[in-house]
Design a protein around this motif. Structure first.
Motif, PDB file in Angstrom:
ATOM      1  N   SER A   1      44.947  51.500  27.095  1.00  0.00           N
ATOM      2  CA  SER A   1      43.888  50.803  26.354  1.00  0.00           C
ATOM      3  C   SER A   1      44.295  49.371  26.008  1.00  0.00           C
ATOM      4  O   SER A   1      43.447  48.477  25.900  1.00  0.00           O
ATOM      5  N   TYR A   2      45.596  49.139  25.833  1.00  0.00           N
ATOM      6  CA  TYR A   2      46.095  47.794  25.562  1.00  0.00           C
ATOM      7  C   TYR A   2      46.293  47.015  26.857  1.00  0.00           C
ATOM      8  O   TYR A   2      46.004  45.814  26.928  1.00  0.00           O
ATOM      9  N   GLN A   3      46.800  47.707  27.885  1.00  0.00           N
ATOM     10  CA  GLN A   3      47.044  47.040  29.159  1.00  0.00           C
ATOM     11  C   GLN A   3      45.747  46.477  29.744  1.00  0.00           C
ATOM     12  O   GLN A   3      45.750  45.416  30.384  1.00  0.00           O
ATOM     13  N   LEU A   4      44.647  47.183  29.513  1.00  0.00           N
ATOM     14  CA  LEU A   4      43.341  46.712  29.975  1.00  0.00           C
ATOM     15  C   LEU A   4      43.060  45.311  29.458  1.00  0.00           C
ATOM     16  O   LEU A   4      42.689  44.404  30.222  1.00  0.00           O
ATOM     17  N   TRP A   5      43.279  45.100  28.147  1.00  0.00           N
ATOM     18  CA  TRP A   5      42.972  43.796  27.543  1.00  0.00           C
ATOM     19  C   TRP A   5      44.061  42.767  27.818  1.00  0.00           C
ATOM     20  O   TRP A   5      43.773  41.562  27.884  1.00  0.00           O
TER      21      TRP A   5
END
Length: 345
Positions: A248-252
């Motif tokens: 979920s963080y890597q996406l942003w």
């Protein structure tokens, strides 16, 4: 010559102050540099962080009825005689800096909550920059002139400026006085969207500055001649699993990097030329990635020291908890030392 650097993002909540604090310590401890930290944020958070022991002592004395005051010259007190027109420039010789620790070449130019009063004056000076009003022209370059002469006075290797999360005149004046800047970001939708407005803000600031450099130089006014060089993003406040950022963080993280390449870098180059962007950022815009400090962050804030200097006896952490935190603190140290090396290039 002194290099002036700021960590700037008009989006708040990105750990800008905490990161500036650790970078200052890393430059001193790892590279042996002489560093001045300037608190240009009227919230004065970095002043509180560096001077919390002194502030606690003064609070205790005030509770007993004593009259007290912080040591050193405040940024507002230094600037005001110039902004009021009492002097042609800031009295740099009279600025008294604070050295929190005798064993380190680290100095503080403390903040002042009343510094926000300078906002209207600097905004008006900006609006009058192309007129013949010499008083307003001197106000327009007062901050840059002060920082340059202060750096020369004390032979600082670096001046790190902690600016507020705003796009106001005060922040603009300090930003345009810098040689380089980094942009802290948190990997979320709000920071992703903020890259667009950041691109517009910085492009406008730089373009407007370059329009007046020639005229100010003819008048022998100490204006910043170049444009601040973008040294990269600082990805922060993300959680990991098995050593990698959670999906979920890597996406942003990926989205913000892509938006930086697509939007921010071209806008900086259009406004200030190719030299306004550090070459490595063209393909890899993130200078570093610093994961969430978790429980280390409140502890370092409570004790007023860099994360990697926390000691077992003062934290209360025991056994496996201490082992885990110790490894994390070592990683934080390595990340900031590498960031200091990047800044020093």
């Amino acid at each position: 010559m002194t290099k002036i650097i700021t960590l700037y993002n008009h989006k708040g909540g990105v750990s800008k102050t905490t990161t500036t604090y650790h970078l200052a310590h890393a430059l001193v401890e790892h590279l042996g540099k002489k560093v001045l930290v300037v608190d240009a944020d009227p919230q004065c958070n970095i002043t509180e962080l560096f001077l919390f022991k002194i502030i606690e002592e003064l609070d205790e004395r005030e509770s007993k009825g004593e009259q007290t005051s912080l040591p050193g010259t405040s940024l507002k007190d230094a600037l005001w005689p110039r902004l009021d027109g009492e002097r042609p420039d800031v009295d740099v010789a009279g600025i008294d800096l604070i050295k929190p620790c005798d064993s380190e070449e680290l100095y503080i130019f403390r903040g002042d909550i009343a510094l926000s009063e300078a906002e209207d004056r600097l905004s008006y000076a900006h609006s009058q920059r192309m007129t013949s009003d010499m008083h307003q022209k001197r106000n327009h370059i007062a901050i840059h002139d002060m920082l340059r002469r202060l750096g020369a006075r004390d032979s600082f290797d670096y001046i790190l400026v902690d600016v507020g999360p705003s796009a106001g005149a005060l922040t603009r004046a300090f930003f345009l006085s810098c040689d380089e800047f980094l942009t802290p970001v948190a990997p979320d939708r709000y920071n992703f969207q903020a890259i667009n407005s950041l691109s517009e803000i910085l492009s406008k600031w730089i373009s407007e500055q370059l329009d007046i450099v020639s005229d100010f130089k003819k008048l022998k006014l100490n204006i910043a001649e170049g444009t601040p060089i973008f040294k990269g993003l600082i990805m922060q406040r993300f959680q990991r699993h098995n050593g990698n950022a959670k999906p979920s963080y890597q996406l942003w993280i990926d989205k913000i990097s892509e938006r930086t390449v697509e939007k921010l870098l071209p806008s900086l180059i259009d406004a200030g030329g190719k030299e306004s962007v550090y070459p490595a950022t063209l393909s890899a815009p993130a200078a570093t990635a610093i994961p969430d400090f978790a429980s280390i962050a409140p502890m370092m804030l409570q004790l007023g020291k860099p994360a990697w200097r926390l000691e077992k006896k003062e934290t209360g952490w025991q056994g496996a908890v201490w082992d885990d935190r110790e490894n994390a603190m070592q990683e934080i140290k390595e990340l900031f030392f590498k960031l200091a090396e990047l800044v020093d290039k």
